[in-house]
Design a protein around this motif. Structure first.
Motif, mmCIF file in Angstrom:
data_model
loop_
_atom_site.group_PDB
_atom_site.id
_atom_site.type_symbol
_atom_site.label_atom_id
_atom_site.label_comp_id
_atom_site.label_asym_id
_atom_site.label_seq_id
_atom_site.Cartn_x
_atom_site.Cartn_y
_atom_site.Cartn_z
ATOM 1 N N SER A 1 0.872 -1.175 0.000
ATOM 2 C CA SER A 1 0.000 0.000 0.000
ATOM 3 C C SER A 1 0.904 1.218 0.000
ATOM 4 C CB SER A 1 -0.910 0.006 1.227
ATOM 5 O OG SER A 1 -0.136 0.180 2.409
ATOM 6 N N ARG A 2 0.298 2.374 -0.115
ATOM 7 C CA ARG A 2 1.121 3.584 -0.072
ATOM 8 C C ARG A 2 1.740 3.779 1.308
ATOM 9 N NH1 ARG A 2 -2.957 4.783 -3.713
ATOM 10 N NH2 ARG A 2 -2.192 5.549 -5.738
ATOM 11 N N PRO B 1 5.011 0.327 1.535
ATOM 12 C CA PRO B 1 5.483 -0.025 0.181
ATOM 13 C C PRO B 1 6.378 -1.261 0.148
ATOM 14 C CG PRO B 1 6.732 1.824 1.065
ATOM 15 C CD PRO B 1 5.661 1.539 2.070
ATOM 16 N N ARG C 1 8.879 3.927 -5.472
ATOM 17 C CA ARG C 1 7.576 4.607 -5.512
ATOM 18 C C ARG C 1 6.877 4.381 -6.847
ATOM 19 N NH1 ARG C 1 5.084 9.056 -3.063
ATOM 20 N NH2 ARG C 1 2.987 9.209 -3.967
ATOM 21 N N SER C 2 7.632 4.426 -7.955
ATOM 22 C CA SER C 2 7.013 4.241 -9.268
ATOM 23 C C SER C 2 6.378 2.862 -9.403
ATOM 24 C CB SER C 2 8.047 4.458 -10.375
ATOM 25 O OG SER C 2 9.163 3.596 -10.197
ATOM 26 N N VAL D 1 5.189 0.968 -6.841
ATOM 27 C CA VAL D 1 3.996 0.936 -5.982
ATOM 28 C C VAL D 1 2.843 1.667 -6.654
ATOM 29 C CG1 VAL D 1 3.045 1.656 -3.757
ATOM 30 C CG2 VAL D 1 5.363 0.724 -3.881
ATOM 31 N N ASP D 2 3.134 2.855 -7.219
ATOM 32 C CA ASP D 2 2.076 3.618 -7.889
ATOM 33 C C ASP D 2 1.489 2.832 -9.053
ATOM 34 O OD1 ASP D 2 2.384 5.714 -6.151
ATOM 35 O OD2 ASP D 2 3.593 6.943 -7.501
ATOM 36 N N ALA D 3 2.345 2.184 -9.850
ATOM 37 C CA ALA D 3 1.860 1.409 -10.996
ATOM 38 C C ALA D 3 0.986 0.245 -10.539
ATOM 39 C CB ALA D 3 3.041 0.904 -11.825
ATOM 40 N N LEU E 1 -0.788 0.034 -7.783
ATOM 41 C CA LEU E 1 -2.046 0.497 -7.201
ATOM 42 C C LEU E 1 -2.956 1.169 -8.232
ATOM 43 C CD1 LEU E 1 -0.667 1.899 -3.825
ATOM 44 C CD2 LEU E 1 -2.025 -0.160 -4.148
ATOM 45 N N ARG E 2 -2.399 1.530 -9.387
ATOM 46 C CA ARG E 2 -3.213 2.130 -10.447
ATOM 47 C C ARG E 2 -3.661 1.109 -11.487
ATOM 48 N NH1 ARG E 2 0.879 7.252 -11.306
ATOM 49 N NH2 ARG E 2 0.181 8.497 -9.506
#
Length: 641
Positions: A540-541, A544, A549-550, A552-554, A556-557
């Motif tokens: 999760s944010r 992680p 970060r990139s 994790v963001d990918a 979760l998106r």
């Protein structure tokens, strides 16, 4: 011609004085006369913010912080980041002031009065009858270097300016649906499996040729630019350097010892007992006279039998706190009691009883029971501290005189700093690789933008002349000169070949990692059973799990309509990653207390975001231009080069 002027500088200065001053008398002095030479660092609505404005604002801000936190590290206050933050605050104040004026926002007298009453320091100045102690108020604002009129003008302006953002930020809200939608997405968890393709694993496969390196060098010239640099020498004049040149005579120290012994020894303390007969300051005159008569009666009684003072205090004193102890107030120093009481107590000898003493509380009878006199240290015991204290005092008084000599010296002998250094016993310091903007980690004068600007002025670069004496801090001046200058240039390939090779290999390794990852992603989508993935983890944010970060963001998106889902993530120079999203883990509904806290937090975030967005709109509306380079950008450019 210019050499002749320098040789006869004193005569020239007198002539200039005689020529210039009469012109000021005839036409007056334009307030921009002295500021025009100061470079412009920002503009708001067409109005200039000069380097001098910036320096003055930062000096005031630093002084304020030092006053509130004396132990703060001075290096932090003078860092490029701290200085740039001051400039941003200066710009913000100008933007909001321009907006308030444009919107015709004003503060009424009634609103100003209410705001002043809400300031605790001012509210505490009200008398019992509700009126304001005007003298105390004048002293309070005077401690800030302001008159009451000036202080109230500042408060009125601040209230008007606060209305600019207040209308936006006080109207923010969040519905339950908005809060749930935002926070469920923010705190959502997903179970994923990851495969990493690190660029370092492909480094051995890259064997660049000379032609490859030449092509990379020609295609990326900006990566091999060297900023203009200078080797400099400089001298700093500050209180420490002035203090080190002060020699104290034995007679000076002896005199200082005699004059300050009482202060250096510590404060005398006295112990007293008292009998109080209450009489409020605003009580009727008849009541006060009655109380005074009662106190006079008790005074006669205890003077006839001083040994009964404690017993009389227990029976008759209206100060119930001390009455039970026979009126004993224990030891106290000057400043602990109201002035009439203190004056009387410190005028008594041990065992004496005072006359009736009138204060705002009523009428007192005081008996001095003991005197605690601190031990007086010897001259030799106090010598080190006295020397330091006296040198500091003399250095502060002498600094202005030495500063003038320093300024004249660096100007009159402009081709060297050695004469002024020898005259004032200063150290000539040197530095290499100095640039127009402060380098990351720069300290002292080399972190001061105004000094660097003077070093890189044309006269300094072309003629190797001393800069003028520049104030870089409280009681701190510096002058410098450039001893060698290297213009900005593209470094030759042979000089940077190892760096070119490293960058080329890194780029090609990342490309190979990405190609390998993209191929595996296509193959594993077609045949999931063949996938070589790590064990499943929940991310999760908030958690992680150490992933970039990139990534994790990918993860979760990634779409969740059809799970499991696959996504490829380009990690830039680190390589490539494949993420398999197995399942979405819904967020558990928070309890009522947590839900309320989260709602408040969401509204606070939204309020801040709206305020920042509106401020950015105002910056565009009032055509804000900041010419000074942000320190982070300077540091990044230094890293890239």
């Amino acid at each position: 011609m210019f050499e002749s002027i320098r040789k006869h500088s004193k005569i020239v200065m007198v002539l200039l004085f005689l020529l210039i001053i009469p012109s000021f008398v005839l036409v007056g002095i334009d307030r921009n006369y002295f500021s025009e030479s100061s470079p412009v660092v920002a503009r708001v609505n067409g109005d200039k913010i000069t380097q001098q404005d910036w320096d003055n604002a930062h000096r005031m801000e630093s002084d304020r912080i030092r006053a509130q936190s004396p132990s703060v590290d001075a290096k932090l206050l003078d860092s490029p980041q701290a200085r740039y933050a001051t400039l941003e605050r200066l710009v913000r104040d100008r933007v909001l002031a321009a907006a308030a004026k444009d919107m015709h926002l004003a503060t009424t007298d009634a609103r100003l009065a209410r705001s002043l009453q809400e300031i605790p320091a001012i509210a505490g100045l009200r008398r019992a009858d509700g009126t304001l102690d005007a003298e105390a108020y004048r002293a309070l604002v005077g401690s800030q270097g302001l008159t009451p009129e000036g202080f109230e003008s500042n408060v009125r302006r601040d209230l008007s300016v606060n209305q600019v953002l207040g209308g936006v930020m006080t109207s923010s809200f969040g519905t339950d649906a908005q809060v749930k939608l935002a926070l469920d997405a923010l705190y959502e968890q997903r179970e994923v499996q990851v495969a990493r393709f690190k660029s370092t694993d492909f480094t051995a496969k890259v064997e660049p040729t000379d032609a490859d390196l030449e092509a990379y060098y020609q295609a990326h010239p900006a990566q091999f630019q060297q900023l203009e640099q200078a080797a400099v020498e400089y001298v700093v004049l500050d209180l420490d350097s002035v203090r080190s040149g002060i020699t104290l005579g034995e007679d000076d120290l002896r005199t200082y010892y005699k004059e300050n012994l009482e202060r250096l020894s510590g404060k005398e303390e006295r112990r007293a007992s008292h009998i109080l007969i209450n009489a409020a300051k605003d009580a009727p005159a008849a009541d006060r006279e009655k109380a005074k008569a009662r106190a006079t009666e008790l005074l006669e009684q205890v003077r006839k039998a001083p040994a009964t003072f404690a017993e009389v205090a227990r029976k008759s004193s209206d100060d119930k706190g001390s009455a039970t102890a026979g009126g004993d107030l224990s030891f106290f120093g000057r400043g602990a009691m109201v002035k009439p009481f203190e004056d009387a107590a410190f005028a008594l000898k041990k065992g004496e009883i005072s006359d009736v003493v009138e204060t705002d509380f009523g009428y007192h009878i005081i008996q001095l029971t003991d005197i605690k006199t601190p031990r007086q240290p010897t001259f030799e015991e106090l010598r080190p501290s006295m020397e330091a204290e006296l040198k500091q005092q003399q250095a502060q008084r002498k600094f202005a005189e030495v500063a003038e000599s320093f300024s004249n010296g660096v100007y009159e002998q402009a081709d060297s700093l050695q004469p002024v250094a020898e005259k004032l016993k200063l150290k000539v310091q040197t530095a290499t690789g100095v640039t127009r903007t402060p380098m990351p980690g720069a300290q002292g004068p080399l972190a001061n933008a105004k000094f660097l600007e003077a070093l890189f002025a044309s006269d300094s670069l072309e003629n190797k002349r001393n800069t003028e004496a520049i104030e870089v801090g409280p009681s701190q001046m510096v002058a410098g000169r450039v001893t060698a200058y290297t213009p900005a240039r593209t470094l030759p390939l042979e000089e940077v070949r190892p760096r070119v090779r490293s960058l080329y290999v890194g780029q090609k390794s990342a490309e190979l990692a990405r190609k390998e990852g993209e191929a595996k992603l296509a193959a594993w989508k077609a045949s999931p059973a063949a996938a070589g993935l790590a064990a499943a983890v929940q991310i999760s944010r908030e958690q992680p799990q150490g992933f970039p970060r990139s990534l994790v963001d990918a993860a979760l998106r990634a779409p969740t309509e059809a799970l499991p889902g696959w996504v490829g993530v380009d990690l830039g120079g680190e390589g490539y990653a494949i993420v398999k999203v197995n399942r979405l883990i819904p967020r558990q509904a928070p309890d009522a207390e947590r839900a309320q806290q989260e709602r408040q937090q969401y509204v606070q975030w939204w309020t801040t975001a709206e305020g920042l967005a509106y401020y950015e709109l105002l910056k565009q509306r009032f055509k804000v231009q900041i010419k000074a380079q942000r320190p982070d950008a300077v540091a990044q450019a230094a890293v890239e080069n």
